[in-house]
Write a protein that holds these residues in place. Structure first.
Motif, PDB file in Angstrom:
ATOM      1  N   THR A 297      53.158  42.410  41.670  1.00 28.21           N
ATOM      2  CA  THR A 297      51.775  41.724  41.931  1.00 28.21           C
ATOM      3  C   THR A 297      50.643  42.353  41.541  1.00 28.21           C
ATOM      4  OG1 THR A 297      50.695  40.720  44.003  1.00 28.21           O
ATOM      5  CG2 THR A 297      52.054  42.950  44.230  1.00 28.21           C
ATOM      6  N   ASN A 298      49.722  41.733  41.388  1.00 27.46           N
ATOM      7  CA  ASN A 298      48.413  42.283  41.041  1.00 27.46           C
ATOM      8  C   ASN A 298      47.530  42.809  42.222  1.00 27.46           C
ATOM      9  OD1 ASN A 298      49.384  41.696  38.397  1.00 27.46           O
ATOM     10  ND2 ASN A 298      47.434  40.956  37.701  1.00 27.46           N
ATOM     11  N   ASP A 299      47.995  42.230  43.380  1.00 26.61           N
ATOM     12  CA  ASP A 299      47.257  42.423  44.527  1.00 26.61           C
ATOM     13  C   ASP A 299      48.008  42.842  45.762  1.00 26.61           C
ATOM     14  OD1 ASP A 299      45.101  42.951  46.080  1.00 26.61           O
ATOM     15  OD2 ASP A 299      44.741  40.722  46.507  1.00 26.61           O
TER      16      ASP A 299
ATOM     17  N   PRO B  59      52.552  50.780  45.870  1.00 22.09           N
ATOM     18  CA  PRO B  59      52.564  51.047  44.189  1.00 22.09           C
ATOM     19  C   PRO B  59      52.797  49.783  43.630  1.00 22.09           C
ATOM     20  CG  PRO B  59      53.866  52.589  45.135  1.00 22.09           C
ATOM     21  CD  PRO B  59      53.484  51.783  46.373  1.00 22.09           C
ATOM     22  N   ARG B  60      52.131  49.542  42.498  1.00 19.78           N
ATOM     23  CA  ARG B  60      52.158  47.862  41.697  1.00 19.78           C
ATOM     24  C   ARG B  60      52.584  48.412  40.224  1.00 19.78           C
ATOM     25  NH1 ARG B  60      46.644  45.801  41.715  1.00 19.78           N
ATOM     26  NH2 ARG B  60      46.133  47.865  41.567  1.00 19.78           N
ATOM     27  N   ALA B  61      53.308  47.553  39.751  1.00 18.26           N
ATOM     28  CA  ALA B  61      53.631  47.660  38.370  1.00 18.26           C
ATOM     29  C   ALA B  61      52.438  47.601  37.460  1.00 18.26           C
ATOM     30  CB  ALA B  61      54.710  46.536  37.932  1.00 18.26           C
ATOM     31  N   VAL B  62      51.605  47.310  37.748  1.00 17.50           N
ATOM     32  CA  VAL B  62      50.215  47.098  36.601  1.00 17.50           C
ATOM     33  C   VAL B  62      49.908  48.224  36.873  1.00 17.50           C
ATOM     34  CG1 VAL B  62      50.023  44.444  36.957  1.00 17.50           C
ATOM     35  CG2 VAL B  62      48.781  46.166  38.449  1.00 17.50           C
ATOM     36  N   GLU B  63      50.086  49.209  37.657  1.00 24.20           N
ATOM     37  CA  GLU B  63      49.404  50.573  37.655  1.00 24.20           C
ATOM     38  C   GLU B  63      50.029  51.452  36.704  1.00 24.20           C
ATOM     39  OE1 GLU B  63      49.858  51.926  41.616  1.00 24.20           O
ATOM     40  OE2 GLU B  63      48.380  50.656  42.477  1.00 24.20           O
TER      41      GLU B  63
ATOM     42  N   ARG C 228      43.698  42.123  31.108  1.00 30.28           N
ATOM     43  CA  ARG C 228      44.276  41.816  32.570  1.00 30.28           C
ATOM     44  C   ARG C 228      45.582  41.464  32.281  1.00 30.28           C
ATOM     45  NH1 ARG C 228      44.606  37.527  35.922  1.00 30.28           N
ATOM     46  NH2 ARG C 228      44.519  38.107  38.132  1.00 30.28           N
ATOM     47  N   VAL C 229      46.427  42.040  32.521  1.00 29.92           N
ATOM     48  CA  VAL C 229      47.896  41.504  32.210  1.00 29.92           C
ATOM     49  C   VAL C 229      48.496  41.189  33.487  1.00 29.92           C
ATOM     50  CG1 VAL C 229      48.175  42.718  30.187  1.00 29.92           C
ATOM     51  CG2 VAL C 229      48.843  43.974  32.112  1.00 29.92           C
ATOM     52  N   TYR C 230      49.737  40.644  33.524  1.00 30.25           N
ATOM     53  CA  TYR C 230      50.710  40.064  34.665  1.00 30.25           C
ATOM     54  C   TYR C 230      52.126  40.353  34.319  1.00 30.25           C
ATOM     55  CZ  TYR C 230      49.298  35.743  32.486  1.00 30.25           C
ATOM     56  OH  TYR C 230      49.045  34.821  31.456  1.00 30.25           O
TER      57      TYR C 230
END
Length: 367
Positions: free
Chosen positions: A75-77, A83-87, A95-97
């Motif tokens: 998730t982006n938020d 911890p998030r995968a975008v990190e 801005r990727v998802y």
């Protein structure tokens, strides 16, 4: 042409909801003119868009492959700050998802991009893009268990099935399986195997279509190569052709007399229906908030023309003090006017006849 909020989101301004808020607040301009229409469509090639007078340019599409470790969210938020995968992609400016999701306890391949059309095709079950998983389950599933996964398992949100299942190797009291899915529901593999009585101990995704995880280390990312990207688009194109052929075949199977043409939906009031404005009905008397017109006003005071009633005994009524009545004990009870005095005792009257002797019977009457 694409919607303005979608263009702003792909340009990295923020989520679509945040972009809608910017448009509604009048902070977005198109060709120098302020816009507040949330449904506005623009041509990114010919329109100049700015936010707070800062020009917004279209981002170039990027495609990344990430090896997600256990404990990261797709998730982006996250309000809890997990911890998030975008990190794992701090060096990516766009801005990727994530394309599809892996739950927090799963690991493996994630595709991350800002190409919405390709992401939709890779995740929608209609396109049937295969995703391959390696699963370690408790116990030793038999051939019947694997066949049930292929035939389909009923879950709370419908029937799901695997397109391919293979037993790889045992590991102690557990077994490694290779499972291929063409649709993705929430925790689908875990729920399918739980219905068979086998708990999932580890789950790792190793491929999405032609893109493979290979030897990518956990927590690391790499760009999707050009050959992989070409192959992905070829798979999506083949799936689109298959879908179009199925629709054409289904349309031909319907007789001409049975085909229905959809009626256009009117944008105004329904035909034949009276227009109902947001207010009192036409022809209905206006009812103000207060006493009804023509009705007598009822104040919370005595009625007009009525004598005020003091707080005490009623006018004209005998005063009744609190206590025993005047005719209570201690005073003789007076006889009513005009009534004979009745002393306490037996009522005056004829003397009673003496008691008849025992065995006495009257004589029979003569006829």
């Amino acid at each position: 042409m694409e919607r303005l909020n979608k263009f702003l989101a792909h340009a990295g301004v923020g989520s679509r909801r945040h972009c809608d808020d910017l448009i509604a607040a009048g902070r977005v301009k198109v060709n120098g003119r302020k816009v507040v229409d949330l449904g506005l469509k623009i041509d990114p090639a010919s329109h100049d868009v700015s936010v707070d007078d800062h020009p917004v340019k279209t981002e170039r599409p990027v495609y990344w492959a990430v090896n997600k470790p256990v404990g990261y969210l797709c998730t982006n938020d996250d309000p809890d700050g997990r911890p998030r995968a975008v990190e794992l992609l701090p060096h990516v400016e766009q801005r990727v998802y994530t394309v599809g999701r892996l739950d927090e306890a799963s690991e493996g391949l994630l595709l991350m991009t800002n190409d919405g059309e390709l992401a939709h095709a890779l995740t929608h079950p209609r396109f049937s893009i295969p995703k391959t998983y390696l699963v370690l389950v408790a116990g030793k599933p038999g051939p019947d268990d694997l066949q049930k996964l292929l035939d389909g398992v009923w879950l709370s949100d419908g029937k799901v099935r695997a397109s391919d299942v293979r037993r790889l190797k045992p590991q102690g009291d557990s077994t490694w399986l290779r499972i291929v899915l063409t649709e993705g529901k929430n925790r689908e593999i875990r729920r399918m195997l739980a219905e068979q009585g086998h708990k999932v101990l580890k789950l790792r995704r190793v491929a999405i279509g032609p893109v493979k995880l290979d030897k990518l280390a956990k927590g690391k990312a790499r760009r999707v190569s050009e050959p992989e990207l070409v192959e992905l688009r070829r798979w999506v194109a083949l799936a689109s052709e298959r879908i179009a052929k199925l629709k054409e075949k289904a349309a031909k199977a319907i007789p001409d007399g049975m085909k229905l043409t959809p009626r256009p939906k009117p944008t105004g009031p329904r035909p034949g229906a009276a227009f109902k404005p947001a207010g009192p009905r036409p022809g209905a008397a206006f009812k103000p908030a207060g006493p009804r017109p023509g009705g007598a006003f009822r104040p919370a005071a005595p009625k007009p023309g009525a004598a005020p009633q003091p707080a005490g005994p009623r006018p004209g009524g005998a005063f009744k003090p609190a206590g025993p009545k005047p005719s209570a004990a201690g005073k003789p009870v007076a006889a009513k006017p005009g009534a004979a005095f009745k002393p306490a005792g037996p009522r005056p009257g004829p003397a009673r006849s003496p008691a008849r002797p025992k065995g006495w019977r009257p004589l029979p009457k003569s006829r």
